[in-house]
Enzyme design. Structure first.
Site, PDB file in Angstrom:
ATOM      1  N   SER A 155      24.601 -13.488 -16.716  1.00 24.96           N
ATOM      2  CA  SER A 155      24.225 -14.137 -15.458  1.00 24.96           C
ATOM      3  C   SER A 155      23.458 -13.154 -14.598  1.00 24.96           C
ATOM      4  O   SER A 155      23.687 -11.933 -14.664  1.00 24.96           O
ATOM      5  CB  SER A 155      25.475 -14.599 -14.710  1.00 24.96           C
ATOM      6  OG  SER A 155      25.156 -14.989 -13.381  1.00 24.96           O
ATOM      7  N   TYR A 168      33.506 -13.156 -11.101  1.00 28.25           N
ATOM      8  CA  TYR A 168      32.601 -13.744 -12.091  1.00 28.25           C
ATOM      9  C   TYR A 168      31.534 -12.734 -12.489  1.00 28.25           C
ATOM     10  O   TYR A 168      31.263 -12.530 -13.686  1.00 28.25           O
ATOM     11  CB  TYR A 168      31.957 -14.996 -11.506  1.00 28.25           C
ATOM     12  CG  TYR A 168      30.893 -15.624 -12.377  1.00 28.25           C
ATOM     13  CD1 TYR A 168      31.246 -16.375 -13.485  1.00 28.25           C
ATOM     14  CD2 TYR A 168      29.544 -15.474 -12.078  1.00 28.25           C
ATOM     15  CE1 TYR A 168      30.280 -16.952 -14.293  1.00 28.25           C
ATOM     16  CE2 TYR A 168      28.567 -16.047 -12.872  1.00 28.25           C
ATOM     17  CZ  TYR A 168      28.932 -16.787 -13.979  1.00 28.25           C
ATOM     18  OH  TYR A 168      27.972 -17.353 -14.782  1.00 28.25           O
TER      19      TYR A 168
END
Length: 262
Positions: A155, A168
């Site tokens: 990501s 995350y």
């Protein structure tokens, strides 16, 4: 580059392939000729819909149902995968040469800023986003042919500051580090290992960020192309990394964010 049918006779496993980016990847690899194991955690109906679409276009796919982030998850994934390969090809389940491409795509989000972080949420984030991919690679290696491919979906959060999603981002950063180490370790077998890092893509995971026209426009404006990415934007890059055309690329972090925040 024309990679159409470039993956004929290849076998792939894509985790989290029932929706979003994973669905796009599974569809593209199947369109390129691979037999694809469509992994899902809870939504069997979504995975079967992906498989039906692939088969309608003349491709080959089978379901791999197993929840990640729980005890025995990797064993369950490969039990379902081996059974699917055996049914589709007649090859002995778990045997060497029954896997060519592993795409670690499945992930969970929603960690929040550090002041609101919950230990159970943090543990699940690490279990699904980092631990599961690590041990999936371990299980894959006994099955993977030399010259195979591992693609980890990370990501943009691992390379930008996103305080609202710190756990995350940490879990995805672990994937980036794993990519570097495994690329060097597995090079002797001709196996490449790379990370693909999407930016903002139209998926359920970030739907709350697109809840209003104003929010959607603001998100699109962060890309140099002034639009939000599509799953196919990521899937096409993964297809390249899965093909023989990428044989001289390993240990790399590929930013597939549409020039976000340039």
């Amino acid at each position: 580059m024309n990679t159409k049918r470039a993956l004929t006779d290849k076998i792939a496993l894509v985790t989290g392939a029932g929706r979003g980016i994973g669905r796009g990847i599974a569809e593209r690899l199947a369109d390129d000729g691979a037999l694809v194991g469509v992994h899902y955690g809870r939504s069997e109906a979504a995975a079967l819909d992906v498989i039906a679409g692939i088969r309608d276009r003349g491709g080959r796919a089978f379901p791999v149902g197993a929840e990640l982030g729980v005890p025995g998850d990797v064993d369950a994934v490969f039990a379902a995968f081996d059974a699917g390969v055996r049914e589709q090809t007649g090859a002995a389940g778990g045997a060497e040469g029954t896997l060519d491409i592993l795409v670690n795509n499945a992930g969970v989000s929603g960690s929040g800023p550090i002041g609101k972080a919950d230990p159970e949420v943090f543990d699940r984030m690490i279990a699904v986003n980092a631990k599961a991919p690590f041990f999936l690679v371990q299980g894959a290696l006994a099955r993977m042919r030399d010259g195979g491919r591992v693609v980890n979906i990370s990501s943009l959060a691992s390379r930008r500051a996103f305080p609202e999603s710190v756990a995350y981002a940490m879990s995805k950063g672990a994937l980036d580090t794993m990519t570097l180490a495994l690329a060097k370790e597995l090079a002797g077998r001709g196996i490449t290992v790379n990370t693909v890092s999407p930016g903002f893509i139209e998926t359920d995971m970030n739907a709350r960020r697109r809840a209003t026209p104003e929010a959607r426009a603001a998100l699109a404006a962060r890309s140099a192309f002034d639009r939000i990415g599509r799953p196919s934007d990521v899937a096409d890059v993964v297809a390249f990394l899965a093909s023989d055309d990428s044989r001289w690329i390993t240990g790399q972090y590929l930013d597939v964010s549409g020039g976000t925040d340039l």
